[in-house]
Design a protein around this motif. Sequence first.
Motif, PDB file in Angstrom:
ATOM      1  N   ARG C 297      36.244  46.514  31.113  1.00  0.00           N
ATOM      2  CA  ARG C 297      35.592  45.663  32.109  1.00  0.00           C
ATOM      3  C   ARG C 297      36.338  45.795  33.430  1.00  0.00           C
ATOM      4  N   VAL C 299      37.220  44.443  37.021  1.00  0.00           N
ATOM      5  CA  VAL C 299      37.302  43.109  37.602  1.00  0.00           C
ATOM      6  C   VAL C 299      37.761  43.196  39.051  1.00  0.00           C
ATOM      7  N   GLY C 306      38.853  36.417  39.066  1.00  0.00           N
ATOM      8  CA  GLY C 306      38.149  37.622  39.498  1.00  0.00           C
ATOM      9  C   GLY C 306      36.662  37.571  39.225  1.00  0.00           C
ATOM     10  N   ILE C 307      36.001  38.626  39.680  1.00  0.00           N
ATOM     11  CA  ILE C 307      34.569  38.747  39.453  1.00  0.00           C
ATOM     12  C   ILE C 307      34.372  39.982  38.587  1.00  0.00           C
ATOM     13  N   ALA C 308      33.664  39.813  37.478  1.00  0.00           N
ATOM     14  CA  ALA C 308      33.376  40.973  36.647  1.00  0.00           C
ATOM     15  C   ALA C 308      32.350  41.829  37.383  1.00  0.00           C
TER      16      ALA C 308
END
Lengths: 393, 212, 444
Positions: C297, C299, C306-308
């Motif tokens: 993933r 990030v 964080g934002i994926a």
Amino acid sequence: MKFLYRRLQALAPLFEKGGRFERLYPLYEAVVTIHFGSSDTTRGRVQVRDALDTKRFMILVIIALIPVTLFGIYNVGYQFYAAIGEPASFGSMVMKGLTVFMPILLTSYAVGGFWEVLFAVVRKHEINEGFLVTGLLFPLTLPPTIPLWQVALGISFGIVIGKEVFGGTGKNFLNPALTARAFVYFSYPAYLSGEVWTAVSSSASRLVGYTSATPLGVAAATAQPQAVTDALSEAGYTVMHCMIGLIPGSIGETSVLLCLVGAAILIVTGVASWRTMVGSVLGVVVTATVLNGLVSDTTIPFLGMSPLWHLVVGSFAFGAVFMATDPVSSPDLKPSKWVYGFGIGVLTVLIRVVNPAYPEGVMLAILLMNVFAPLMDYSVAEYRVRKRIPNGL
Amino acid sequence: MWRRIKSSQAFAVFTAPLSIKNPVSVLVLGICSSLAVTIQLKTAVVMVLAMTVVLTFSNGILSSLRKIIPKNIRIIVELIVIASLVIVADQCLKAFMFDVSKQLSVFVGLIITNCIIMGRAEAFALANNPWLSVWDGLGNGLGYGIILIVVGAIRELGGAGTLWGISVMPEAVYDMGYVNMGLMVYAPAAFIVIGLMAWLQRTIISDMRKGS
Amino acid sequence: MKKPERITIKKVFDVRFKGEPSPECRVLPVSPRIGVSLANLPSIKPKLVVAESDTVVQGQALFYDKTNPHVYVHAPVSGTVHRLVYGPRRQLQCIEIATNSALPPLAFERLLTPPTSAADTKSALLERGLWAYWRQLPFNTIPRPQDTPPAIVVQLANPEPFHPRLSAVLPRVANDITAGLRILQTLCPTIIVVADANESINLDDWSDMAQVVRVDADFNHCSPGAAIYHLKDSDTYNHAWYCDWQFLVKIAQTFATGVYANQSYITLSGYSDTADAHYQVTDGMDLTTVAPPIAKRMVWGGLFSGIAAAESFFLPVGIDAVSWVDTTETVSLMPFLALGAAKPSFTRAYLGHFLKPFTPPSTALGGSYRDCVSCGHCETVCPVHLMPQSLLRQVNADDTDTAIRYGLLDCTQCGVCTYVCPAKIDLSAQFTATKDRLYNEVNA
């Protein structure tokens, strides 16, 4: 193992939305996660999570309970053979203990589990592992002579009225195991009045209805001019006896020493609050000391029981370590945990000594303080909030 | 004929408090007396009778007086009417059912303060005609009664193994190890039983609403 | 404002992760295509001023914020607008530009000395498209240009795992930070420079220009919000502005050269042993040129806030760390019985708490969603002394007034309460959602 996991995973569509057994999804989820843990991944902005989950949380409580449980099983057998006056080997004592304890435990788990699953299925939420702890704690607070149907009724009451009515584990304000015990206590006082524990008897044995008094029973029955300590030693009890716990009493509560072992496990793993435990010990010591100072010729001798005796007799140790520290029903904030623990200690001694109807006060003390826990949290929170520099819109 | 009754307003007023507007389990009124007099079925039934009579008459009388009662002293007038009726009921009980009257002790007298009576007078009788008010009083009295009788039956059966003072638990059950449930004799038991009934009824009502 | 040289945040949170990027700083060439992604621009309602296949030059405005019409975001490189990417409900997500380095950048006036007044500085920043890097407490939104900041917090360290370390690039940027601080001085007399006490940087140069505070704490605990919470002595500082050192570098360079500065320092972590390092990159660069997609993933930003990243591989505006987090599912029998020597845990429930192993981060939830069991762990880690469990109750009950009184707006959204929760409740997300809703209500 991987194979088994794949097989279980393959069954998933049957239980998921639209599957044939959609309603039983909580059961499926419980089986999978008990065996293999959750395979969920994080959502939202926090990408990583701590390894601790509520299963681990609850399992640690069960691990901490294993010493007292094993000792309780042995002690049940020991008391049985002591009562009928036969020498017996360690093995046969354990066997006797098992034949008495296992049916109680299984009843508790089976009936408790039934309610838990029923509510999970109807309300469509996951089965909460909290009942594993409740289902073990409850039998440990019961005398070995308890009829199984009372165990079933008790645990039903504890799970349904003590917990599920409010929405399940996490939303209950009373300790479910203690609620269950309180139900049995008030419904069938003859079986656990706290004064006299009937040692194990069955119609097959030569001796039926043998009774022997617990230390608390002896202490409560002491009359002037005899002192409590003398009465206790006359009945054959010493502090050491009560510490080790080879005395009659509820299955899991007798050994103070092993409760301390449990306490150590709970504190080291950070599952239970040491503040609650220390607070309740302080409460007992302070109250008992004050009461000791009030002793005169006209007061009941129970008033003169020393703080040390108060700490080792009855189920105080068990209650303070395993029952009072239930995180859900105890307060959240650290200062209120001190007050909560202290209150339990004070009430325990007061109920024991001042109220002649209840020789043991731990259960009622904890339940009563459970009720006050939200108020304590509220007060502490308000106090803290007042000290913050406001940050409004 | 039945259809005409069923569609009449009086019928609706009478039946609502029996189920979806039950004063005890839905509106949670009159709880104090429900806790106190439900240890036995007999006291519960007598209490229900007294209560229903008082409620029906008070509703009827207050409704017929509603246009001449001045607004600012209406509570006093209501109390006078209700108190007179309660005294009559109490005296009747003392005269004809002295034992039960002794068991009920102050609770008959305390019907005056029962929230249901004042509540119905304020909420219904002062705003509707006597005909409907009488039906409303009767319905609420019986709605209260249903709960009290069920609770009384459960508590007497559980706590003493009897119903109306007659032993109904077979001796064989006791021989098998059954014991009467001591908790049922305490007032909290009534609390719990009423709570469970309220839970059950609300679940059924919400299911009915979802269904319709 | 209190004036300590050092604040120690006693709340402990000391989980360690493997995969710290190497301090070596590499310079990457500009990628053939770059993208201006809005993933990290909160509360901006974009109104485009360019169209597809327009030619843009470095420093030319691309769009502005409808709620703050003077706030523009500028193109980091010259080239052609290749594509406009829209998300659900036709929200602009990204502007892709095909790079053409032959085109000269837009020339601004060179400002060799800082502007003399706050108004001049503001208009200079707005004109050069640098305003969107500002943030304001408590909602972490872009401040309005017409407002005056009560204080400005400059973050020299983001102590979340795997963020760029100033010490790795200090020689290159020290002068720019000094120049940037000079520019900020014209905006507001109260400037607080927050540094990580565990990082050895010489801060003496800046201590006479601003209040320099070393924060001794772990992870996200020295965020601007936490610093303000521990430093404020009155509620006037609740709406302080903040920025990080990269912003100072950017404004200093843009002012000095007259060319829109498009270089940022970022870290890659969790990708591979060779790729994990500090990088100097062009804003909006296409990461696939250095790190093609792998089965992990991706990030944007920290592990805790964080934002994926879903499909886009263009570095969003204002993001300075990219992590790849392991998503492989590990199957073990009865995992809750394990001793857990290798499990990093905040709590003492696993041996990992005492051994402190360096384990690579993983997206495993580590349990199932449950109701709060009131364990109190969130309270032990909150850097701003909130009682997250009590706060959550207020939020769930929709009692926003009480929630605010309990300090909801002090929440720094650091995500640590969510991390430690054994019931896997996303407390941070709920607080953030409530704050966002409040922001919208206030600004409606």
